[in-house]
Scaffold this motif. Sequence first.
Motif, mmCIF file in Angstrom:
data_model
loop_
_atom_site.group_PDB
_atom_site.id
_atom_site.type_symbol
_atom_site.label_atom_id
_atom_site.label_comp_id
_atom_site.label_asym_id
_atom_site.label_seq_id
_atom_site.Cartn_x
_atom_site.Cartn_y
_atom_site.Cartn_z
ATOM 1 N N THR A 186 0.822 -1.207 0.000
ATOM 2 C CA THR A 186 0.000 0.000 0.000
ATOM 3 C C THR A 186 0.856 1.258 0.000
ATOM 4 O O THR A 186 0.640 2.171 -0.802
ATOM 5 C CB THR A 186 -0.919 0.012 1.237
ATOM 6 O OG1 THR A 186 -1.713 -1.175 1.238
ATOM 7 C CG2 THR A 186 -1.820 1.229 1.224
ATOM 8 N N GLU A 199 -0.795 0.119 -4.108
ATOM 9 C CA GLU A 199 -1.842 -0.824 -4.485
ATOM 10 C C GLU A 199 -3.160 -0.412 -3.845
ATOM 11 O O GLU A 199 -3.202 0.111 -2.736
ATOM 12 C CB GLU A 199 -1.468 -2.245 -4.063
ATOM 13 C CG GLU A 199 -0.066 -2.679 -4.504
ATOM 14 C CD GLU A 199 0.158 -2.628 -6.008
ATOM 15 O OE1 GLU A 199 -0.818 -2.512 -6.755
ATOM 16 O OE2 GLU A 199 1.319 -2.697 -6.441
ATOM 17 N N GLY A 200 -4.263 -0.690 -4.540
ATOM 18 C CA GLY A 200 -5.568 -0.283 -4.066
ATOM 19 C C GLY A 200 -6.336 -1.437 -3.454
ATOM 20 O O GLY A 200 -5.761 -2.389 -2.939
ATOM 21 N N GLU A 219 -9.927 -2.798 -1.055
ATOM 22 C CA GLU A 219 -10.567 -2.549 0.234
ATOM 23 C C GLU A 219 -9.623 -3.046 1.328
ATOM 24 O O GLU A 219 -9.730 -4.173 1.806
ATOM 25 C CB GLU A 219 -11.915 -3.268 0.282
ATOM 26 C CG GLU A 219 -12.891 -2.786 -0.787
ATOM 27 C CD GLU A 219 -14.093 -3.694 -0.929
ATOM 28 O OE1 GLU A 219 -15.204 -3.257 -0.574
ATOM 29 O OE2 GLU A 219 -13.923 -4.834 -1.401
ATOM 30 N N LEU A 247 -8.166 -6.566 -7.121
ATOM 31 C CA LEU A 247 -7.149 -5.850 -6.344
ATOM 32 C C LEU A 247 -7.025 -6.399 -4.938
ATOM 33 O O LEU A 247 -5.918 -6.511 -4.401
ATOM 34 C CB LEU A 247 -7.473 -4.357 -6.308
ATOM 35 C CG LEU A 247 -7.483 -3.631 -7.656
ATOM 36 C CD1 LEU A 247 -7.804 -2.152 -7.449
ATOM 37 C CD2 LEU A 247 -6.162 -3.801 -8.381
ATOM 38 N N THR A 268 -3.527 -8.271 -3.659
ATOM 39 C CA THR A 268 -2.782 -7.745 -2.515
ATOM 40 C C THR A 268 -2.580 -8.812 -1.456
ATOM 41 O O THR A 268 -1.466 -9.001 -0.942
ATOM 42 C CB THR A 268 -3.516 -6.525 -1.931
ATOM 43 O OG1 THR A 268 -3.632 -5.515 -2.935
ATOM 44 C CG2 THR A 268 -2.773 -5.958 -0.737
ATOM 45 N N THR A 278 0.615 -8.048 -8.251
ATOM 46 C CA THR A 278 0.636 -6.594 -8.195
ATOM 47 C C THR A 278 1.868 -6.079 -8.929
ATOM 48 O O THR A 278 2.896 -6.772 -9.010
ATOM 49 C CB THR A 278 0.685 -6.085 -6.747
ATOM 50 O OG1 THR A 278 1.925 -6.509 -6.150
ATOM 51 C CG2 THR A 278 -0.484 -6.613 -5.930
#
Length: 225
Positions: A69, A74-75, A77, A141, A145, A200
């Motif tokens: 992050t 990286e995006g 939730e 995403l 992650t 990623t």
Amino acid sequence: MTATEDSPTGTGDLLRRWNATLLAARAGREGPDPAPYGRDLLGRWAEPQRRYHTTAHLRAVLDRIDELTDLGGEGGELELVRLAAWFHDAVYRPDRSENEERSAHLAERALTEAGLTAHEVAEVARLVRLTVTHDPAPGDLNGETLCDADLAILATDPDTYRGYAAAVREEYAFVPDDAFREGRATVLRHLLALPRLFRTPYGAAVWEEQARENLEKELAELTAD
């Protein structure tokens, strides 16, 4: 010296991280005290049959999510990804094959009770189940992650990697040497055959090369005459 909850070798920092994560995921909604859920999870991660899948692994995965992050941008939730990290090996018995499914069921029960919405609970459980294959779909995403953070141990320095491999062998001490070498070699070949270990952009750029070197070296040692 005996470790205390707030010592570097204790778990006070992890409990604080759990509390903050669950409260952030609830986004101001009312719910029960997060701490008992965190203590239950930490107790699970400290079970005696674990050698690699310990609170050290949990902490490492959470740290790698932060790295992805903060440095990779990286995006996804992220609070749900962090909750999935807490649950992804919460149920772990080396002699059983349904650990991820049982961990997902635990997440569904606990997080529903803890005040998350049905969508949030379902997403955390989906991510936990995704760690069976570590094969997120393009554009997932959240999945990318979590899976990259979980596999980041493969990209550590050679000494750390050897420690990881030795700890995995200890967890499977009940498996005879020949059978373990054969099974482990199969896993390593599968990983090396993947087009990319890390999905990623950051993971692919920073971790991929070292991870493949480590995997190739371990496979060569396992299959040497």
